[in-house]
Design an enzyme around this catalytic site. Structure first.
Site, PDB file in Angstrom:
ATOM      1  N   GLU A  50       0.953  -1.260  -0.090  1.00 50.16           N
ATOM      2  CA  GLU A  50      -0.037  -0.155   0.005  1.00 50.16           C
ATOM      3  C   GLU A  50       0.835   1.200   0.023  1.00 50.16           C
ATOM      4  O   GLU A  50       0.364   2.578   0.036  1.00 50.16           O
ATOM      5  CB  GLU A  50      -0.938   0.025   1.215  1.00 50.16           C
ATOM      6  N   ASN A  58      -0.964  -7.943  -3.844  1.00 52.68           N
ATOM      7  CA  ASN A  58      -1.335  -6.721  -5.114  1.00 52.68           C
ATOM      8  C   ASN A  58      -0.305  -6.126  -5.403  1.00 52.68           C
ATOM      9  O   ASN A  58       0.559  -5.551  -4.959  1.00 52.68           O
ATOM     10  CB  ASN A  58      -2.387  -6.071  -4.363  1.00 52.68           C
ATOM     11  N   ASP A 113      -7.500  -4.693  -5.540  1.00 52.84           N
ATOM     12  CA  ASP A 113      -6.711  -5.193  -4.251  1.00 52.84           C
ATOM     13  C   ASP A 113      -7.044  -6.523  -3.903  1.00 52.84           C
ATOM     14  O   ASP A 113      -7.273  -6.681  -2.700  1.00 52.84           O
ATOM     15  CB  ASP A 113      -6.905  -4.211  -3.250  1.00 52.84           C
TER      16      ASP A 113
END
Lengths: 632, 106
Positions: A206, A290, A332
């Site tokens: 992230e 991801n 995601d």
């Protein structure tokens, strides 16, 4: 005359030397761990053994007796926030880990009221600010020692360190830097021991962290190999036979060719989930996560090799196969979830070594773990809508463009949500029933991307999410966010399924007693009949659960243990007191009612039949006055 | 007629906007393992387009530099542990440590 076999002295000496060498050779860590795992007194790794099946042969607690389960003892870690994973039990001791600050405790099962040792590392508190989803940690690893060195406990730290602790004293043997929080990299994964190596993953997709897995020498901390998820083949460590059995998955050069420019350098693919290992194949298995950023328009291409199931040689790190489940992820659906190993007959009756993986994207995949062949790919719930089907011959998901995401577009009612229909929960496989016991999320979402620049160490997501219960939940009251299901990977059928108020985030444990245990976010540990799903027992814990249960025997008695301590991604709104429904990457809205049911806490609760245990004898652990006997 | 044409245009525009950007279902591959296609109306390459994130190459290189620096410090820690039998985390306290040199061979 009896014919006496003649054996030359030379041959005898050679044979003796071989025998002596065999006797003198130290038992390899793998063999010792396998043997330890066979003994029900132990729970030596997060998934109980290398199969990561979370299955116990214990039967004292069974369908008939489970109603008598009562707390035998408990332990507070003194840390709030989410407690993921499960404790280890080895040779009469329980090793307990905590979220940040990642303290490790050892207690004696004979008298767990006395802490044998505790190890609390000094960490930069700023590590907390770059953790995406609470400050969790998924557990410890145990190395049994050899003739030279004593047993070790391995711990990851949120600030990116991997440390080796003396299992006997808790003293830190070594501590190495594996991830740099200044560039957004953290560690939440449980380390994993194979032979004399300890494997460590990475977190921070992230924040645009390029994912990698690293192997260190258990005794010295020396790095043996590192394999990235993206970039040049030599850095991904692709073996010469990589995907030879399934060339349609793609083979060489794709770690750069499926990205535009240098985007692979900030392309994510971290691995913070779970490992499994096949000692015969000498392959370990895990999932890469991801791609970064979440905004798909900013990274054209299939984004290899994020979102892949990997089979790698443990000694060299070389990949034998990788299967990318969600090429060019738009939602995601980080593919890091548990890999459970089983041996079953396929539909043609051929016995196969399988790997089963319930993915974030709502599909549960089963592969032949020797070569990566795709055996089955079934929707975990019929409400999965981003994909119409997965083609077993090509391995490709057939996407439904209606639920794709892109810039300048608000995509609505995508199922599953970014949290997946399955997340980090460590689930279980019951080999008697041939059923995978799945703790499921039932959450959907709206998704709107936005552009942002990459700055090392800063969040690099680029999407605003709203999450809410799936179609089978109660959207008006924002409940019905989870399910429990029993899945047969060969028939593709769910034997039973039940709804839950919230996600079953932590995972399950199956036992030969015919029971499936799991914890709930609202703070219950439950036991269901593995054949029918009927709820047979539950107990309210001090706080919600995001870890998975374990069981062991001590002095002939079966115990069931589980962490409590709400948090993790579903708990970020609760633990950080957030109100914006799109905060917490969308989880705050989905779990806005969680605080009505539980509050923060942190510890282990241990159960046994009738609560019998170390303190059934009240004299155990009592203060003893020196010389008291003489005074009396 | 003009009204009809306008209505038709609005209707078509609505129909187009209501439909998703069709076509990309992930099954048309240019090579094995390379099956991405741009969605209708979106560029094949984003460099120079309105979606160009204009990444700073200096920022993109920071992760690699950080990993190399950590590996370097770790190598000295391992070297010291092997040499002395004791672990020293603070590399500045390791005799002979140099930020720009590998530890001596053992």
């Amino acid at each position: 005359m009896r014919d006496t076999p003649r054996i030359s002295l030379k041959a005898s000496a050679s044979a003796l030397a071989v025998v002596l060498a065999f006797v003198a050779a130290p038992v390899k860590a793998n063999e010792a761990l396998v043997d330890l795992a066979k003994n029900t007194d132990n729970w030596v790794m997060t998934g109980r053994d290398y199969d990561a099946a979370n299955y116990s042969t214990l039967t004292e607690v069974n369908k008939e007796t489970v109603r008598r389960l009562r707390p035998a003892w408990s332990f507070s870690t003194g840390v709030l926030h989410g407690h993921e994973g499960t404790p280890l039990v080895v040779n009469g001791r329980m090793y307990i880990h905590s979220p940040f600050p990642n303290t490790v405790f050892a207690v004696d099962l004979k008298d767990p009221g006395k802490i044998l040792w505790q190890n609390k590392p000094r960490q930069m508190p700023t590590a907390r600010t770059v953790a995406c989803c609470d400050v969790v940690n998924r557990g410890l690893a145990y190395w049994p020692g050899d003739g030279e060195s004593g047993a070790l406990i391995f711990r990851t730290q949120l600030d990116g360190h991997i440390a080796a602790l003396d299992a006997d004293t808790g003293e830190t043997r070594w501590s190495m830097e594996n991830a740099d929080i200044r560039v957004g990299a953290t560690l939440t994964i449980a380390p994993y021991v194979i032979d004399d190596l300890v494997l460590v993953g990475s977190s921070g997709a992230e924040l645009g962290v390029r994912g990698y897995v690293t192997a260190y020498d258990v005794k010295t901390g020396e790095q043996k190999w590192r394999a990235f998820a993206t970039g040049p083949d030599e850095e991904i460590l692709l073996g010469e036979d990589f995907n030879l059995a399934n060339p349609h998955y793609g083979r060489f050069g794709l770690g750069t060719r499926t990205w535009e420019g240098d985007a692979w350098k900030i392309g994510g693919g971290t691995n913070w989930g779970w490992y499994a290992y096949d000692p015969t194949e000498k392959l370990f298995y895990y999932g890469s996560g991801n791609p970064a950023p979440w905004n798909e328009t900013m990274r054209p291409g299939d984004n290899k090799w994020t979102m892949a199931i990997w089979g790698r040689d443990a000694q060299t790190g070389q990949a034998r196969f990788a299967y990318q489940k969600t090429p060019h992820d738009e939602w995601d659906y980080a593919g890091v979830n548990v890999m459970m190993l089983s041996e079953q007959e396929d539909k043609e009756g051929k016995m196969r070594k399988l790997l089963t993986h319930p993915d974030r994207n709502g599909i549960i995949y089963t592969l032949d773990r020797t070569n990566g062949d795709l055996v089955s790919a079934d929707k975990m719930d019929d409400t999965v809508n981003w994909v119409k089907e997965v083609q077993l011959d090509t391995g490709l998901p057939v996407r439904d463009p209606e639920f794709g995401t892109r810039m300048d577009h608000m995509a609505r009612d995508i199922c599953p949500s970014a949290m997946g229909y399955h997340n980090q929960g460590h689930d279980s496989y019951d080999p008697e029933r041939k059923l995978f016991m799945l703790g499921i999320n039932h959450i959907c979402m709206d998704w709107e991307p936005f552009m942002l620049p990459y700055r090392a160490g800063q969040f690099f997501v680029g999407a605003t999410l709203s999450m809410y219960p799936g179609p089978k939940g109660d959207r008006q009251n924002n409940l019905g966010l989870g399910q429990m299901k029993a899945y047969n990977a060969i028939t593709g059928e769910m034997k039973w399924e039940v709804m839950e108020r919230f996600s079953v985030w932590g995972g399950t444990m199956a036992t030969a007693g015919g029971l499936t245990f799991y914890g709930t976010l609202d703070g219950f540990i439950k036991a269901r009949d593995s054949d029918t799903g009927e709820l047979l027992w539950k107990h309210k814990l001090p706080s919600g659960v995001i870890g998975h249960p374990m069981t062991y025997t001590h002095e002939g008695r079966q115990y069931v243990a589980i962490y409590y301590g709400v948090g993790g991604w579903p708990g970020v709104g609760l633990v950080f007191d957030l109100a914006d429904p799109t905060a917490g990457l969308g989880s705050v809205g989905a779990f806005r009612r969680l605080a009505e049911y539980t509050q923060m806490g942190g510890g282990v609760m241990v159960f046994s039949l009738d609560g019998e245990g170390p303190y059934s004898d009240p004299s155990v652990g009592e203060y003893e006055v020196i010389g008291a006997a003489e005074k009396l | 007629m003009k009204t009809f044409a306008a209505t038709l245009a609005v209707g078509l525009a609505f129909a187009l906007s209501a439909f998703p950007a069709l076509a990309y279902d992930g099954t048309t591959c240019r090579e094995a393992g390379n099956c991405w296609e741009p969605k209708p109306g979106y560029p094949e390459r984003i460099e120079g387009s309105q979606y160009d994130p204009q990444h700073d190459p200096a920022e993109l290189s920071k992760q690699g530099a950080s990993l190399a620096a950590m590996d370097h410090r770790n190598a000295w820690r391992v070297w010291h542990l092997k040499k002395t039998g004791s672990f020293q985390y603070d590399v500045s306290k390791i005799e002979g440590y140099a930020a720009d040199a590998k530890p001596p061979a053992q």
